[in-house]
Design a protein around this motif. Structure first.
Motif, PDB file in Angstrom:
ATOM      1  N   HIS A   2      32.473  49.844  39.661  1.00 49.78           N
ATOM      2  CA  HIS A   2      31.501  49.651  40.201  1.00 49.78           C
ATOM      3  C   HIS A   2      30.749  50.631  40.813  1.00 49.78           C
ATOM      4  O   HIS A   2      31.328  51.202  41.698  1.00 49.78           O
ATOM      5  CB  HIS A   2      31.627  48.143  40.926  1.00 49.78           C
ATOM      6  CG  HIS A   2      30.287  47.379  41.225  1.00 49.78           C
ATOM      7  ND1 HIS A   2      29.756  47.737  42.108  1.00 49.78           N
ATOM      8  CD2 HIS A   2      29.849  46.507  40.529  1.00 49.78           C
ATOM      9  CE1 HIS A   2      28.464  46.855  42.145  1.00 49.78           C
ATOM     10  NE2 HIS A   2      28.564  46.060  41.162  1.00 49.78           N
ATOM     11  N   LYS A   3      29.314  50.717  40.595  1.00 52.32           N
ATOM     12  CA  LYS A   3      28.526  51.620  41.186  1.00 52.32           C
ATOM     13  C   LYS A   3      28.464  51.325  42.851  1.00 52.32           C
ATOM     14  O   LYS A   3      28.381  50.212  43.095  1.00 52.32           O
ATOM     15  CB  LYS A   3      26.927  51.592  40.610  1.00 52.32           C
ATOM     16  CG  LYS A   3      26.174  52.733  41.519  1.00 52.32           C
ATOM     17  CD  LYS A   3      24.800  52.637  40.483  1.00 52.32           C
ATOM     18  CE  LYS A   3      23.907  53.708  41.074  1.00 52.32           C
ATOM     19  NZ  LYS A   3      23.370  53.649  42.596  1.00 52.32           N
ATOM     20  N   VAL A   4      28.557  52.242  43.844  1.00 52.65           N
ATOM     21  CA  VAL A   4      28.502  52.177  45.011  1.00 52.65           C
ATOM     22  C   VAL A   4      26.926  52.148  45.609  1.00 52.65           C
ATOM     23  O   VAL A   4      26.239  52.897  45.049  1.00 52.65           O
ATOM     24  CB  VAL A   4      29.283  53.176  45.668  1.00 52.65           C
ATOM     25  CG1 VAL A   4      28.860  53.309  47.294  1.00 52.65           C
ATOM     26  CG2 VAL A   4      30.574  53.161  45.499  1.00 52.65           C
ATOM     27  N   ILE A   5      26.504  51.037  46.214  1.00 52.95           N
ATOM     28  CA  ILE A   5      25.283  51.242  46.591  1.00 52.95           C
ATOM     29  C   ILE A   5      24.993  52.255  47.598  1.00 52.95           C
ATOM     30  O   ILE A   5      25.742  52.318  48.815  1.00 52.95           O
ATOM     31  CB  ILE A   5      24.934  49.675  47.476  1.00 52.95           C
ATOM     32  CG1 ILE A   5      25.011  48.609  46.192  1.00 52.95           C
ATOM     33  CG2 ILE A   5      23.672  49.552  48.062  1.00 52.95           C
ATOM     34  CD1 ILE A   5      24.461  47.255  46.440  1.00 52.95           C
ATOM     35  N   ASP A   6      23.806  52.767  47.671  1.00 52.71           N
ATOM     36  CA  ASP A   6      23.421  53.811  48.571  1.00 52.71           C
ATOM     37  C   ASP A   6      22.867  53.521  49.800  1.00 52.71           C
ATOM     38  O   ASP A   6      21.666  53.545  49.924  1.00 52.71           O
ATOM     39  CB  ASP A   6      22.589  54.991  47.519  1.00 52.71           C
ATOM     40  CG  ASP A   6      22.084  56.244  48.466  1.00 52.71           C
ATOM     41  OD1 ASP A   6      22.931  56.440  49.236  1.00 52.71           O
ATOM     42  OD2 ASP A   6      21.158  56.886  48.223  1.00 52.71           O
ATOM     43  N   SER A   7      23.821  53.051  50.642  1.00 56.39           N
ATOM     44  CA  SER A   7      23.183  52.590  51.918  1.00 56.39           C
ATOM     45  C   SER A   7      24.385  52.424  52.745  1.00 56.39           C
ATOM     46  O   SER A   7      25.395  51.739  52.281  1.00 56.39           O
ATOM     47  CB  SER A   7      22.375  51.013  51.650  1.00 56.39           C
ATOM     48  OG  SER A   7      22.143  50.748  52.964  1.00 56.39           O
ATOM     49  N   ALA A  30      16.468  49.984  43.929  1.00 58.98           N
ATOM     50  CA  ALA A  30      16.549  51.199  44.239  1.00 58.98           C
ATOM     51  C   ALA A  30      18.257  51.920  43.528  1.00 58.98           C
ATOM     52  O   ALA A  30      18.122  52.830  43.436  1.00 58.98           O
ATOM     53  CB  ALA A  30      16.667  51.355  45.724  1.00 58.98           C
ATOM     54  N   ASN A  31      18.968  50.901  43.555  1.00 63.04           N
ATOM     55  CA  ASN A  31      20.206  51.320  43.192  1.00 63.04           C
ATOM     56  C   ASN A  31      20.661  50.803  41.646  1.00 63.04           C
ATOM     57  O   ASN A  31      21.872  51.017  41.198  1.00 63.04           O
ATOM     58  CB  ASN A  31      21.156  50.596  43.913  1.00 63.04           C
ATOM     59  CG  ASN A  31      21.414  51.242  45.497  1.00 63.04           C
ATOM     60  OD1 ASN A  31      22.193  52.327  45.699  1.00 63.04           O
ATOM     61  ND2 ASN A  31      20.562  50.943  46.492  1.00 63.04           N
ATOM     62  N   ASP A  32      19.496  50.746  40.871  1.00 63.89           N
ATOM     63  CA  ASP A  32      19.945  50.227  39.353  1.00 63.89           C
ATOM     64  C   ASP A  32      20.693  49.085  39.112  1.00 63.89           C
ATOM     65  O   ASP A  32      21.508  49.024  38.128  1.00 63.89           O
ATOM     66  CB  ASP A  32      20.248  51.424  38.609  1.00 63.89           C
ATOM     67  CG  ASP A  32      19.130  52.530  38.532  1.00 63.89           C
ATOM     68  OD1 ASP A  32      17.841  52.377  38.462  1.00 63.89           O
ATOM     69  OD2 ASP A  32      19.360  53.673  38.624  1.00 63.89           O
TER      70      ASP A  32
END
Length: 114
Positions: free
Chosen positions: A93-98, A38-40
């Motif tokens: 770094h991408k932040v996880i959407d949770s 879901a977060n690629d």
């Protein structure tokens, strides 16, 4: 005398049960994989090979035996630190959407089992 024997037996039973119970349940692999998808995350990370970022296996090796491994990974998921990529460049770094701490800890624990 009887009360102290009973108390000792109760404590012994609790300790015996605690020794048989694992400290941490195994991570939920399906939930971890779903959160990654879901977060690629798989765009940059693969189980065993280096892509744009390190493999999950390499990440697990880096943190093996470190008491703060879970916390470090969750921090990495949630704060967008600068990370060095396989090609030597750096990016956030991408932040996880949770915001669910249980979900994030599960992902960290699953990565650490790789």
């Amino acid at each position: 005398m009887f009360k102290s024997s009973l108390a000792l037996a109760s404590v012994s039973a609790v300790l015996a049960f605690a020794c048989l119970t694992p400290a941490h349940a195994a991570p939920d692999e399906d939930a971890a994989k779903a959160l990654m998808k879901a977060n690629d995350c798989t765009k940059c990370h693969a189980p065993a090979k280096t892509k744009k970022g390190p493999s999950l296996k390499k990440i697990a090796e880096k943190y093996k035996g470190k008491a703060d491994a879970q916390d470090k990974l969750v921090t990495n998921f949630t704060t967008a630190p600068m990370v060095k990529l396989a090609d030597g460049t750096e990016e956030k770094h991408k932040v996880i959407d949770s915001k669910d701490a249980k979900e994030l800890k599960n992902l960290a624990d699953w990565i650490l089992t790789q």
